[in-house]
Scaffold this active site. Structure first.
Site, PDB file in Angstrom:
ATOM      1  N   ASP A 128      53.075 -35.232  22.392  1.00 10.86           N
ATOM      2  CA  ASP A 128      52.298 -33.903  21.800  1.00 10.86           C
ATOM      3  C   ASP A 128      50.887 -34.188  21.382  1.00 10.86           C
ATOM      4  O   ASP A 128      50.456 -33.830  20.147  1.00 10.86           O
ATOM      5  CB  ASP A 128      53.238 -33.417  20.625  1.00 10.86           C
ATOM      6  CG  ASP A 128      53.115 -31.744  20.384  1.00 10.86           C
ATOM      7  OD1 ASP A 128      52.131 -31.393  21.163  1.00 10.86           O
ATOM      8  OD2 ASP A 128      53.813 -31.256  19.607  1.00 10.86           O
ATOM      9  N   HIS A 141      50.774 -28.560  21.492  1.00 12.32           N
ATOM     10  CA  HIS A 141      51.193 -27.153  21.093  1.00 12.32           C
ATOM     11  C   HIS A 141      50.294 -26.641  20.225  1.00 12.32           C
ATOM     12  O   HIS A 141      50.348 -25.293  20.014  1.00 12.32           O
ATOM     13  CB  HIS A 141      52.596 -27.484  20.508  1.00 12.32           C
ATOM     14  CG  HIS A 141      52.802 -27.565  19.133  1.00 12.32           C
ATOM     15  ND1 HIS A 141      53.013 -28.662  18.849  1.00 12.32           N
ATOM     16  CD2 HIS A 141      52.562 -26.754  17.961  1.00 12.32           C
ATOM     17  CE1 HIS A 141      53.063 -28.941  17.252  1.00 12.32           C
ATOM     18  NE2 HIS A 141      53.084 -27.829  16.764  1.00 12.32           N
ATOM     19  N   SER A 187      50.988 -29.463  11.612  1.00 12.41           N
ATOM     20  CA  SER A 187      50.972 -29.668  13.133  1.00 12.41           C
ATOM     21  C   SER A 187      49.476 -30.409  13.626  1.00 12.41           C
ATOM     22  O   SER A 187      48.739 -29.583  13.406  1.00 12.41           O
ATOM     23  CB  SER A 187      51.398 -28.697  14.002  1.00 12.41           C
ATOM     24  OG  SER A 187      52.787 -28.698  14.191  1.00 12.41           O
TER      25      SER A 187
END
Lengths: 727, 727
Positions: A222, A87, A659
């Site tokens: 991810d 992402h 992230s």
């Protein structure tokens, strides 16, 4: 002068070694790591603080963990290969996707370096050093200054220091810590030729989609790979086929051993924003106004975009990314509000502040030093609240998160206007050093421009603004509506007709040309949207003044408040997150989300298939399902699980911005990538809860299994030092 | 003749001691307990088989666990005090509730025995003994009989044996085991003066309501107390203030020690129906037709009743119980269908049957004995499927589950019609012994009659029936619709107008008077609904013939099929559930519902408050919340939990009908009441899954805590031998 004292006191407090009760909580500055050493060692850290960061040489593991702007990452090869979340690389994937080459859906794997795809908006920011500039900043403050003057003086000094720092291709920024108790100047290398190397299919990288977002148990692969390129001279350069891979000082190696329940883990990354020291009055405002209003606004805007998406596939694609962002925000904000409400944080903070006040009042010296702080902070908050409805709408009016003509107009008009001033006096983000970024934004927005939907969004915001109470009116809008000679919805319709009929900003070339135009010429072009943006600037200025006053107040109060808290509680403190590099440590740990339920710290490979429905967002690639069915686990299985771990939980303390952060074992080897927090602790930004606050990471072993058995990314595996099994 | 052989073989198979692989699965007959003894002892059973049931004296623990008709229960005092689930006593609570005395909402606690409230529909059935009548039943079968004749012969013999058995106030019934492989005659005492002693508020007894139905973790205090009364002579009698408490042979004592994870537990109760030996073709029909159609039907009917409920509070109350039943069925059937589909049970059974067939074919003796069985069962299933759409609708037409005039008409007409035959030739459930029950039903229905909603339900069913394919038409309906001279919706409307205009069955007195009328006089009354019911009887007869043929076929095939399975797998077998008393054993055990999640085997008292929202179905009584806040746990806490256990899980093998069953420790002491199964294993009726199939029980310690601290049921506590703490 008193200000300096605070710093000293705070610095002393920060130096306390970590108290056990605080274990696992905290986003610590690099400079605090030596003080954490005893606790880290007990838990399993095998690296010395200097191996993580040595301020004498400005080297260490932390130079292997660059910032991606909103995301974290790590170098995993001497050739500038970067691993981060899928992402986080999504922009790079999206930018390069076309109907013929749908890398979002299919994934992308460069067969060799020549095939790596450019990502012009990408930035890889590598830490080169930092210094404490607290003294330099605070020495500009004079006793008796008005709050606005204080804020302006600090702003100017920060700009001066940044300007002096930015040479030899370095990019500098100031990190304000403890609400103004300390300032650091960060020296960073900003690499701007970033390329997409490998991304798995969205059905792996985003497996579970919106359904599983913020949710545990999780089964999302991810991860993605980028590469940093520099000019042949080794310095940051614009994209060019002549560029060469960046050679980082340090890169991470991949752990050979699987992680097990209870194992030590630490994370280096760039948490964006926390509000751990916010006072009760501010939390009460968040609970009663800010989050409810944002949820309402976002929900309404989502409904509009959903409806517009039905106009066709092309529109749907244009709005998808923004809608995804809105959904994420609604889920986040709803969870936040639930958490704040359920835990009655405002109430509990109020009670805590009452106890703090008693403690302060019990001693004349304390009363003298801290007595006025909380009441003053409460007054500042109340003052800020007075125009909160207007300010919230104003912050959304140019829809900064979206492609929109009003956003373009605001950027161009403001840029042109600010350029009439000397560089150091310009508004932050509108200095010469920001030109490239702003131009890029004007360029990027073309892809997702959709006039009918942005017009409906504006109509909704104008309607809300038209209903603002007296004292919080947006004058530019009032005037523009009045000028239509109509009232109510008709006035809004007429204004929008006028704005869109008289603007050329939908044209990319015009936007970029006007960006370079001087203010007078720009205004003479007579563009309706630009003129409205110019009028709005006056309202924005009023809002900016509110903010400046608030910040000017807080910059002396917040550090004092934190000092009082630290003295009262006698614990070491870490500053709130602010997108600077932090270390957080903890261990692999499950949790009980509610009575009768225990969430295990690992999910498995098998669990990926268990969730499979064949329907988005649980539609794995056939080759993944076939590989899973074949039972080929290579050497990626964990004995404790009897399966390949997919994702895992730790009690590290992270937030948005983390992230893509590397999760490392005690040796500093890469064991996973942090990519989410859990819903039950979504309000961790306000309060870390050891029983509930968890980091969700994708296990590097699942990454390797996917690379090996699903995507056959064997060349890349060898580059990161892992021999493929599926040959 | 061959039939007898099967029985012998099966009996031999049943005698095998329990194989470890089958541990915890099984609803065992009392006669099988001696064979389970070794396994039970290892697990922790401290009672000998004879202490549970001694066939020589017809006494034992099993006489302390009466059947409530659809629910199970246990005696807990020498004065006939019974504990069962709140949802099993709901009829008693509802019948006695009025707007002035809303015992459903407020709960009810009789201050003394005189205040105990009558529950006329209640029946407490106590086991007095049983005998194997297989020989007597199967000896009526002659070689070469047609299936229908076989079914009729068995039916007649069963009725004869029951008639011979029913004397001295005993109530007898035949239990068919292994699909006709064995028959047992059960001698029972049916007590018909049942009274409500104590029920907690619905907000405890039904805490979690529909949201938590079938769900773990659970926090429902699903318990209530009844008392059985008999005439002064000790024999069952109609309700009378002269009656005295029944003195059971045995009653359960309350366990002093809390249960812990892994502890042995056994259950005595009356599971209603399982389909563990169903063939693939039948499961395929369940998966493709039966459950989908039922879900569709139930969903539509629920929607109609929901809409009608909006007509007002009075209607809402009338329809509430039926709607609750529909919701429960939809949730159950949906879970069942999901389970059957997800596990592809039909496919797996088909594969298993292929392997079984190979095994049979591999040996001439086996081929001779079993070769024709599966194909014949498949043919029987196919034959039954031919009219399945009609048969499903016919079974719903008199809406047997609801109060309705067509249901009343069907009962009165059938009763009157069957009475024209000798008693033993009448349809089962319409013999002289059933008169009391039927009359009670006609009386009970008055309370919930709501003509507008039942008319809409009928209209929906008529519409569905009007669309049935050729060969599956319902002649009575076709004729009645044709007679209106109209078509489509108009015909249905006209028929309903006629049916409702020309019936007096909405009047309770008329219904009960007509129930006693002879057939000729009844028909002469010219009631439209009664005449329609009479016409429908011909269609019902066609459906009954299909069933009879199917059952006549299966009664020779199913036992042979089970015999083949048992011989092939070499494991002991238990018969499918059929509302006869069974023992199931297991232990306290959590489970993993999906990857990454573990459901602990206990919930707590604290978890009750954690779920509290203040809104139904999570709105605990204030006195419960206050008691919890006070931290007063008495001696009810468990050291392992550090809290009062609320509900717990075991891997005992139960199904619908087991509700209210006592869960007992190795000493046979009461530790909880089974009240539900878990959603993940809702298809346990078809297949027991050791990893997932769980019993949900309310912990007796939560019951005691609620009695002590919430409802102050201290007199009752002393009656069950527990000294209250909250004095």
């Amino acid at each position: 002068m008193r200000h300096r004292l605070i710093i000293v006191t705070l610095a002393a407090l920060v130096m306390l070694s970590a108290a056990p009760s605080f274990a696992d909580e905290g986003m610590w500055l690099l400079g605090q790591i030596p003080d954490l050493e005893p606790a880290l060692k007990v838990m399993g850290m095998q690296l010395s603080p200097k191996e993580i960061w040595d301020p004498a040489t400005n080297t260490g593991l932390a130079s292997a963990t660059p910032w991606l702007g909103g995301c974290s990452s790590s170098f995993v090869s001497p050739d500038g290969l970067i691993i981060t979340n899928h992402h986080c690389a999504f922009g790079a994937i999206q930018m390069n996707s076309t109907p013929e080459h749908d890398y979002i859906t299919e994934g992308f794997l460069a067969a060799n370096r020549v095939e790596e795809l450019p990502y012009r908006a990408g930035r890889v920011t590598v830490l080169k050093g930092y210094e404490d500039i607290t003294q330099a900043v605070t020495s500009t403050l004079k006793p008796g200054m008005e709050p606005e003057a204080r804020a302006r003086a600090i702003d100017l000094r920060e700009k001066q220091l940044v300007a002096a720092c930015e040479k030899d291709g370095l990019r500098c920024r100031v990190g304000e810590m403890f609400g103004g108790g300390a300032y650091y100047l960060l020296r960073q290398l900003e690499i701007r030729d970033v390329r997409l190397v490998y991304a798995p299919p969205r059905s792996i990288g985003e497996y579970g989609g919106e359904v599983d977002n913020w949710v545990w148990p999780r089964h999302t692969g991810d991860y993605s790979f980028l590469r940093a390129y520099v000019g042949p001279d080794g310095k940051p350069a614009d994209y060019s086929t002549n560029n060469v891979p960046f050679k980082p000082d340090r890169w991470l190696t991949i752990a050979k051993e699987p992680m097990n329940d209870g194992d030590f883990a630490f994370i280096l990354g760039y948490p964006g924003k926390t509000m751990r020291y916010r006072i009760a009055a501010a939390v009460a405002d968040d609970t009663a106004f800010y989050y409810p209003e944002r949820i309402k606004l976002l929900t309404q805007l989502s409904a509009i975009l959903e409806e517009e998406s039905k106009r066709g596939k092309a529109v749907e694609i244009k709005l998808a990314s923004q809608l995804k962002g809105f959904y994420n925000s609604v889920k986040n904000n709803t969870g936040m509000l639930e958490g704040l409400t359920r835990s009655d944080l405002a109430g509990r903070k109020r009670a805590e502040e009452a106890r703090l006040t008693s403690w302060i009042d019990a001693d004349p010296a304390r009363r003298a030093r801290f007595g006025r702080v909380l009441p003053a902070m409460e007054r500042a908050q109340a003052q800020k609240n007075a125009t909160r409805q207007r300010d919230l709408l104003l912050s959304w009016m140019p829809i900064p998160r979206s492609s929109s003509l009003l956003a373009a107009a605001s950027i161009i008009e403001r840029w042109s206007y600010e350029r009439t001033k000397p560089d150091l006096e310009r508004k932050a983000d509108y200095q010469a050093r920001d030109e490239r970024t702003l131009r890029q934004r004007l360029f990027n927005m073309q892809r997702n421009l959709d006039l009918p939907s942005e017009r409906r969004v504006l109509a909704y915001l104008f309607d809300r603004a038209a209903k603002l109470p007296a004292g919080q009116r947006i004058t530019a809008l009032d005037d523009a509506l009045a000028a239509t000679g109509k009232t109510g919805d008709e006035a809004i319709g007429a204004l929008l007709d006028k704005l869109y009929a008289g603007t050329k900003l939908a044209d990319e070339k015009t936007r970029l040309a006007w960006f370079d135009m001087d203010y007078k010429a720009l205004m003479a072009a007579g563009d309706t949207m630009l003129h409205f943006a110019a009028a709005l600037r006056a309202d924005k200025a009023a809002e900016e003044q509110v903010t400046q006053r608030y910040e000017g107040e807080m910059v002396t109060l917040a550090p004092r408040h934190i000092e009082a808290l630290a003295a009262w509680k006698n614990v070491p403190l870490y500053p709130d997150a602010n997108s600077t590099l932090r270390l957080t440590y903890g261990s692999v740990k499950g949790y009980s989300p509610r009575d009768g339920v225990y969430y295990k710290p690992f999910t498995t490979h098998h669990g990926v298939v268990e969730k499979e429905t064949g329907q988005e967002p649980f539609a794995s690639p056939q080759r993944l399902l076939a590989a899973e069915r074949s039972g080929a686990d290579g050497t990626y299985g964990s004995q404790q699980l009897g399966d390949v771990p997919a994702c895992f939980l730790t009690d590290n303390d992270i937030t948005g911005g983390n992230s893509g952060s590397p999760v490392m074992n005690g040796k500093g080897e890469l064991v996973g990538l942090a990519f989410d927090g859990n819903y039950e602790a979504i309000d961790s930004d306000f309060q870390f809860n050891p029983a509930l606050s968890r980091t969700i990471a994708v296990d590097i072993r699942y990454v390797l299994w996917c690379m090996d058995y699903v995507d056959k990314a064997h060349v890349l595996m060898r580059e990161i030092g892992v021999e493929p099994q599926n040959k």
